[in-house]
Design a protein around this motif. Structure first.
Motif, PDB file in Angstrom:
ATOM      1  N   VAL A 121      44.350  10.195  38.590  1.00 29.40           N
ATOM      2  CA  VAL A 121      43.712   8.951  38.165  1.00 29.40           C
ATOM      3  C   VAL A 121      43.509   8.020  39.345  1.00 29.40           C
ATOM      4  O   VAL A 121      42.414   7.471  39.551  1.00 29.40           O
ATOM      5  CB  VAL A 121      44.560   8.249  37.078  1.00 29.40           C
ATOM      6  N   GLU A 146      40.293   6.502  42.547  1.00 30.96           N
ATOM      7  CA  GLU A 146      40.046   5.057  42.536  1.00 30.96           C
ATOM      8  C   GLU A 146      40.339   4.404  43.884  1.00 30.96           C
ATOM      9  O   GLU A 146      39.612   3.507  44.321  1.00 30.96           O
ATOM     10  CB  GLU A 146      40.904   4.383  41.461  1.00 30.96           C
ATOM     11  N   TYR A 175      44.142  -0.599  32.360  1.00 36.61           N
ATOM     12  CA  TYR A 175      44.157   0.759  31.811  1.00 36.61           C
ATOM     13  C   TYR A 175      44.565   0.765  30.336  1.00 36.61           C
ATOM     14  O   TYR A 175      45.226   1.696  29.869  1.00 36.61           O
ATOM     15  CB  TYR A 175      45.115   1.631  32.624  1.00 36.61           C
ATOM     16  N   HIS A 213      43.308   3.917  28.639  1.00 33.36           N
ATOM     17  CA  HIS A 213      43.283   5.136  29.444  1.00 33.36           C
ATOM     18  C   HIS A 213      44.313   6.129  28.910  1.00 33.36           C
ATOM     19  O   HIS A 213      45.520   5.871  28.937  1.00 33.36           O
ATOM     20  CB  HIS A 213      43.586   4.801  30.903  1.00 33.36           C
ATOM     21  N   ASP A 248      41.476   2.338  21.725  1.00 36.37           N
ATOM     22  CA  ASP A 248      42.060   1.417  22.690  1.00 36.37           C
ATOM     23  C   ASP A 248      43.143   0.565  22.040  1.00 36.37           C
ATOM     24  O   ASP A 248      44.203   0.313  22.633  1.00 36.37           O
ATOM     25  CB  ASP A 248      40.979   0.506  23.282  1.00 36.37           C
ATOM     26  N   THR A 290      49.953  -3.698  28.738  1.00 35.64           N
ATOM     27  CA  THR A 290      48.498  -3.564  28.789  1.00 35.64           C
ATOM     28  C   THR A 290      47.826  -4.664  27.989  1.00 35.64           C
ATOM     29  O   THR A 290      46.602  -4.706  27.905  1.00 35.64           O
ATOM     30  CB  THR A 290      48.065  -2.189  28.233  1.00 35.64           C
TER      31      THR A 290
END
Length: 456
Positions: free
Chosen positions: A161, A165, A198, A201, A275, A294
């Motif tokens: 991941v 990035e 994230y 994610h 999400d 998050t």
């Protein structure tokens, strides 16, 4: 795993042979070790090469204390403030703090007469209260090897991941830092907004929780899982921790989703149901003393804040990298309460009778946690200009070494920082110390026919 079991047997034999050569009380060993780590970490973080922006001695001390106690509360943002060297110091402090507590838990178990066996249960050996330094080193090697294997496996998906990035060097560093932080339930991140970037994610929301949940299980539970065979039952400690973790995670996630789904500052802003479910899942599991988020914690509703406070108070499994009163403690108290309501004589869990020593440990740890949370809330309400819920949330997070905050940490006064540092330290060393002292007081009279759950 057979090697780990043989090492555990060897540790016990070594303990019995050499216990009089240099006796060290495990609680004193834990406290002294943590204090030395904090002081050394403070000095290293204050070095010019450790920071990109100047910090005070108190800020360095706060950061070191938070890292060693694997709390995650910060008065300065980790990524923007510290250089790679400073971040490496924090990483080492987190690893040493988390694995140090896990090592202490196993050593305390051995010094109270416990033995790690292939059947995944503990058998009294008759020797108590003294620990040889050689035992500590050998136990630490086993714990560290197991931790490094788990962290090494988790490093790969995180790198997939973050390397794309951030590039190879920074991406691998981010992966390593967050792997260590997660497994040790530290909650430190290199981003000022934790993991909010994230929220939906799948990899981040799977690997990071897996790390802090496994770390929170504890060494004995991890060994019990790895050594499981269909031909024999799981140890009662493994059953309680796994069942408790599942129940608390599912119930916590469902409550957070129901309470926050209409909140325009949290779940309602997320674009999809997946999400929202990922965010609810992580926020329900991270109060197990991990401290990642998050969602914006300060924007959550009051009922959700209370749910998080309860989860922070409970914490993780015994003998793990997390803190809190522990899952086993909660279920022992619930079992005792249910037994009283039904007018039965002895509490049971999964058909196992709970002994008196375990009940006393659970009561002692819980009462001290309640008193500590109250005293911390009272002290912060005097020194800080904030509403009671925010202050109580901060106190619960600090004492449970969780690391979640509603924004008060960065605004703490000098006295407030000292109070929170003290609470982080006490919350880290106190539960296992109390459990050890109670266990050592009653070890010689332990009833071997009753099941003793690991508390603290």
């Amino acid at each position: 795993m057979a090697l780990l079991i043989r090492i555990g047997d060897a540790l016990t034999a070594s303990h019995q042979r050499m216990m009089h050569s240099w006796p060290i009380s495990p609680p004193l060993l834990l406290i002294a070790g943590f204090l030395i780590l904090i002081l050394v970490g403070t000095a290293l973080l204050k070095l010019p090469l450790s920071v990109d922006a100047p910090i005070s001695w108190r800020e360095a001390l706060f950061t070191a204390t938070s890292a060693v106690t694997v709390t995650g509360l910060v008065v300065v943002d980790t990524g923007p403030t510290f250089s790679v060297w400073g971040e490496a110091v924090i990483l080492v402090l987190m690893q040493a703090g988390g694995l140090g507590l896990m090592t202490f838990a196993v050593m305390a178990l051995l010094s109270l007469g416990g033995r790690i066996r292939g059947q995944n249960h503990l058998v009294a050996s008759g020797y108590y209260n003294e620990t040889h330094p050689r035992d500590v080193l050998r136990t630490a090697k086993v714990v560290v090897k197991l931790a490094l294997v788990i962290e090494g496996v988790a490093l790969v998906p995180l790198a997939l991941v973050w390397v794309p990035e951030h590039g190879w060097m920074q991406g691998l560093w981010w992966s390593l830092f967050h792997t260590v932080s997660a497994f040790n339930n530290a909650g430190f991140t290199l981003s000022p907004d934790s993991l909010m970037a994230y929220t939906g994610h799948p990899v981040i929301n799977t690997v990071i929780p897996a790390l802090y949940l496994i770390g929170g299980f504890g060494f004995i539970v991890i060994m019990g899982i790895l050594d499981y065979r269909p031909s024999r039952q799981l140890d009662i400690n493994v059953k309680v921790v796994l069942f408790g973790t599942l129940v608390l995670s599912l119930m916590g996630g469902a409550m957070i989703y129901m309470l926050e789904s209409d909140n325009p500052a949290t779940l309602a802003t997320l674009p999809s149901l997946s999400d929202q479910l990922w965010a609810s899942w992580l926020q329900a599991t991270t109060p197990r003393t991990a401290g990642f988020n998050t969602l914006d914690i300060s924007a959550m509703t009051q009922p959700t804040s209370l749910v998080l406070m309860l989860l922070m108070f409970i914490g993780a499994g015994a003998n793990g990298t997390g803190s809190g009163i522990k899952v086993a403690t909660l279920f022992v108290l619930l079992s005792a309460t249910w037994t009283y309501i039904r007018r039965r004589r002895e509490p049971t869990l999964f058909s196992h009778t709970i002994d008196t020593t375990t009940l006393l440990k659970a009561l002692a740890v819980t009462v001290m946690a309640v008193l500590g949370t109250f005293m911390g809330t009272l002290a912060l309400s005097i020194t800080e200009d904030a509403d009671l819920l925010t202050v109580a949330f901060e106190a619960t997070s600090a004492l449970g070494t969780v690391g979640l905050t509603q924004g008060l940490t960065s605004e703490l006064s000098g006295w407030g920082q000292m109070i929170v540092m003290m609470m982080m330290f006490v919350g880290r060393v106190c539960p296992l110390t109390v459990a050890y002292l109670v266990g050592s007081a009653f070890a010689s009279s332990r009833d071997s026919t009753k099941t003793e759950l690991h508390i603290g």
